[in-house]
Motif scaffolding. Sequence first.
Motif, PDB file in Angstrom:
ATOM      1  N   HIS A 155       0.804  -1.219   0.000  1.00 49.75           N
ATOM      2  CA  HIS A 155       0.000   0.000   0.000  1.00 49.75           C
ATOM      3  C   HIS A 155       0.846   1.282   0.000  1.00 49.75           C
ATOM      4  O   HIS A 155       0.314   2.370  -0.204  1.00 49.75           O
ATOM      5  N   LEU A 156       2.159   1.155   0.191  1.00 43.53           N
ATOM      6  CA  LEU A 156       3.018   2.340   0.213  1.00 43.53           C
ATOM      7  C   LEU A 156       3.952   2.464  -0.994  1.00 43.53           C
ATOM      8  O   LEU A 156       4.611   3.482  -1.152  1.00 43.53           O
TER       9      LEU A 156
ATOM     10  N   ARG B 264       3.537   3.072  -4.112  1.00 40.58           N
ATOM     11  CA  ARG B 264       3.266   4.166  -5.052  1.00 40.58           C
ATOM     12  C   ARG B 264       3.158   5.535  -4.381  1.00 40.58           C
ATOM     13  O   ARG B 264       2.879   6.525  -5.025  1.00 40.58           O
ATOM     14  N   LYS B 265       3.403   5.598  -3.082  1.00 36.13           N
ATOM     15  CA  LYS B 265       3.321   6.872  -2.347  1.00 36.13           C
ATOM     16  C   LYS B 265       4.710   7.512  -2.263  1.00 36.13           C
ATOM     17  O   LYS B 265       5.718   6.824  -2.244  1.00 36.13           O
ATOM     18  N   PRO B 266       4.777   8.847  -2.174  1.00 35.91           N
ATOM     19  CA  PRO B 266       6.063   9.554  -2.140  1.00 35.91           C
ATOM     20  C   PRO B 266       6.672   9.618  -0.737  1.00 35.91           C
ATOM     21  O   PRO B 266       6.874  10.693  -0.167  1.00 35.91           O
ATOM     22  N   GLY B 267       6.998   8.463  -0.169  1.00 33.93           N
ATOM     23  CA  GLY B 267       7.488   8.397   1.202  1.00 33.93           C
ATOM     24  C   GLY B 267       8.807   9.119   1.422  1.00 33.93           C
ATOM     25  O   GLY B 267       8.961   9.845   2.404  1.00 33.93           O
TER      26      GLY B 267
ATOM     27  N   ASN C 209       8.216  12.868   1.263  1.00 27.86           N
ATOM     28  CA  ASN C 209       7.568  13.351   2.488  1.00 27.86           C
ATOM     29  C   ASN C 209       8.526  13.348   3.674  1.00 27.86           C
ATOM     30  O   ASN C 209       8.472  14.246   4.516  1.00 27.86           O
TER      31      ASN C 209
ATOM     32  N   GLN D 172       3.818   4.792   9.404  1.00 27.02           N
ATOM     33  CA  GLN D 172       3.199   4.626   8.093  1.00 27.02           C
ATOM     34  C   GLN D 172       3.127   3.164   7.660  1.00 27.02           C
ATOM     35  O   GLN D 172       2.431   2.828   6.715  1.00 27.02           O
TER      36      GLN D 172
END
Length: 77
Positions: A10-11, A13-16, A19, A63
């Motif tokens: 779930h992470l 594709r996120k801009p971790g 961020n 996260q």
Amino acid sequence: MRVCLALPPHLVRKPGVYNLVNGFVLVTNIRRADVQRDHGWVVLELEGAEDRLHQGVAWLKQQGVTVDPIERDVVLS
């Protein structure tokens, strides 16, 4: 500080990392990475104020990222 981040599906594709840099005023250097559609890992060098480093790592864990410290390219348990 050098860490290995394991990203759950779930992470991926996120801009971790983005961020982390912007939220905690850290400098990152991506040393290695392998990101697939459903999982990934990143080896990062992190630089910044000691309190910001610890806050950033705590945020990553909140996260759902697994954060393992690395010393001399060996992942510590």
